[in-house]
Write an enzyme that holds these catalytic residues in place. Sequence first.
Site, short mmCIF file in Angstrom:
data_model
loop_
_atom_site.label_atom_id
_atom_site.label_comp_id
_atom_site.label_asym_id
_atom_site.label_seq_id
_atom_site.Cartn_x
_atom_site.Cartn_y
_atom_site.Cartn_z
N ARG A 147 0.85 -1.18 0.00
CA ARG A 147 0.00 0.00 0.00
C ARG A 147 0.89 1.23 0.00
O ARG A 147 1.87 1.31 0.75
CB ARG A 147 -0.88 0.00 1.26
N TYR A 159 -3.10 11.28 6.42
CA TYR A 159 -3.41 9.92 6.84
C TYR A 159 -2.45 8.91 6.19
O TYR A 159 -2.20 8.95 4.99
CB TYR A 159 -4.85 9.53 6.45
N ASP A 220 -5.20 3.93 -0.08
CA ASP A 220 -6.37 4.18 0.77
C ASP A 220 -6.75 5.65 0.71
O ASP A 220 -5.98 6.52 1.14
CB ASP A 220 -6.02 3.78 2.22
N HIS A 222 -9.25 6.85 2.36
CA HIS A 222 -9.73 7.13 3.72
C HIS A 222 -10.94 8.06 3.77
O HIS A 222 -10.96 9.06 4.52
CB HIS A 222 -8.59 7.63 4.61
N GLU A 246 -8.97 2.17 -2.05
CA GLU A 246 -9.80 1.86 -0.88
C GLU A 246 -10.54 3.09 -0.37
O GLU A 246 -9.99 4.21 -0.39
CB GLU A 246 -8.86 1.33 0.22
N GLU A 272 -14.18 -1.15 5.91
CA GLU A 272 -13.54 -1.37 7.21
C GLU A 272 -14.36 -0.79 8.36
O GLU A 272 -14.22 -1.23 9.50
CB GLU A 272 -12.11 -0.82 7.22
N ARG A 293 -13.85 -4.99 2.83
CA ARG A 293 -12.77 -4.65 3.76
C ARG A 293 -13.08 -5.01 5.21
O ARG A 293 -12.27 -4.75 6.10
CB ARG A 293 -12.48 -3.14 3.66
N GLU A 349 -4.60 -7.47 4.78
CA GLU A 349 -3.75 -6.38 5.26
C GLU A 349 -2.93 -6.88 6.46
O GLU A 349 -3.48 -7.53 7.35
CB GLU A 349 -4.63 -5.21 5.68
N TRP A 412 -12.26 12.07 8.31
CA TRP A 412 -10.85 11.72 8.53
C TRP A 412 -10.58 10.37 7.93
O TRP A 412 -11.34 9.46 8.08
CB TRP A 412 -10.52 11.69 10.03
#
Length: 412
Positions: A147, A159, A220, A222, A246, A272, A293, A349, A412
């Site tokens: 990643r 992030y 990602d 995020h 992602e 996630e 995820r 991951e 975030w």
Amino acid sequence: MIIEQAEVVVTSPGRNFVTLRLTTDDGLVGLGDATLNGRELAVVSYLRDHVVPLLIGRDPHRIEDTWQFLYRSAYWRRGPVTMAAIAAVDVALWDLKAQAAGMPLYQLLGGASRTGLLAYGHASGRDLPELFDSIRDHLEQGYRAIRVQTGVPGLNAVYGVAANQRADDTAGARYDYEPASRGAFPQEEDWDTRAYLRHLPGVFEAVRGEFGPELPLLHDGHHRMTPIQAAKLGKALEPYDLFWLEDCTPAENQQGLRLVRQHTTTPLAIGEIFNTVYDYQTLVTEQLIDYVRSAVTHTGGITHLRKILDFAAQYQIKSGMHGPTDISPVGMAAALHLGLAIHNFGIQEYMKHGTRTDEVFRQTFTWTDGLLHPGDQPGLGVTLDVDEAGKYPYERAYLPYNRLTDGTVHDW
Ligand code: KDG
Ligand code: MG
């Protein structure tokens, strides 16, 4: 066999972990991870005050029945706190059942569907030289998929970019990435989506130029983009052949992914922060994502995540289970057993925990040539050293939050 004792163990060997520990009258000990980063004590209370009293005297073999009882009898369903608490019970019961059977858990889930699990690690850098060093370091560690997260000119803290020293390991070693910070208030980070969108494609062009076309690369987002911004990014990244992009948008607006999908063939991974199959209904039936995820820890355990993954399999969608350091070794072990058994495994991951965490949670998984394997001990293959855990009391910690340059709070 009955459950005789149920304890909730909170320990902080570098970061906070919440573990449910069930003991049977036969003397077996089953473990379940209930760690919810930044909101740990809410799950502790849910378990200690409301669930533990219901477990004493129950038959640990009745996993599905216990799951349905905890989910339905609460009346108030779903949500990360509820589903993390149920997950911990569920995984501890699977651990006990597999130990009672004398088998590694993956055998009870149908047996191995592969020899090992492809895993990806987190490379990051504030600029290209730092990022290239980090990618080389991950390749040397044996990772076969990486990643890539990068700093953005003009932004102070982004992030996924490793900023801290490893708190619990060799002095000076770089901490891969731990976003939560200890203290009374969350840290503020800054964000500018247009600056990010301008910068990121050039970073992937440089990474492909340096490391060639074969290495699977992930990124990602995020949750920070709108659907049209995510569509633009996915399209701009197509020449660099990502394994996945992602969390390109906050996906509780599942329909928003239609717009993204119309514009790009970059594979998408989401989930996630999801906790039930209902969070995936549109995403799966309309094939708006490619990877699920969800972590075992945050999605009601093996019992519920397996149902989500079986549903996804009908639409050629694969697993990409969440595995940052806030998933404890117990949660990771559960992911590895499930990932080994299912047919539609995609990637896992794997960030690696620090040495202190590994002393609290003794593990038997293996990591060979970039592939993970849960090992062949009966059960999950993880034991909790309660004395060692007791050395590290809970410390208040929060995930950061974002503000745009004009001061507006942002995802975030
Ligand atoms: O606790 C929050 C982290 O788990 C999350 O920020 C990590 O996005 C993450 C990832 O993909 O590992
Ligand atoms: Mg993520």
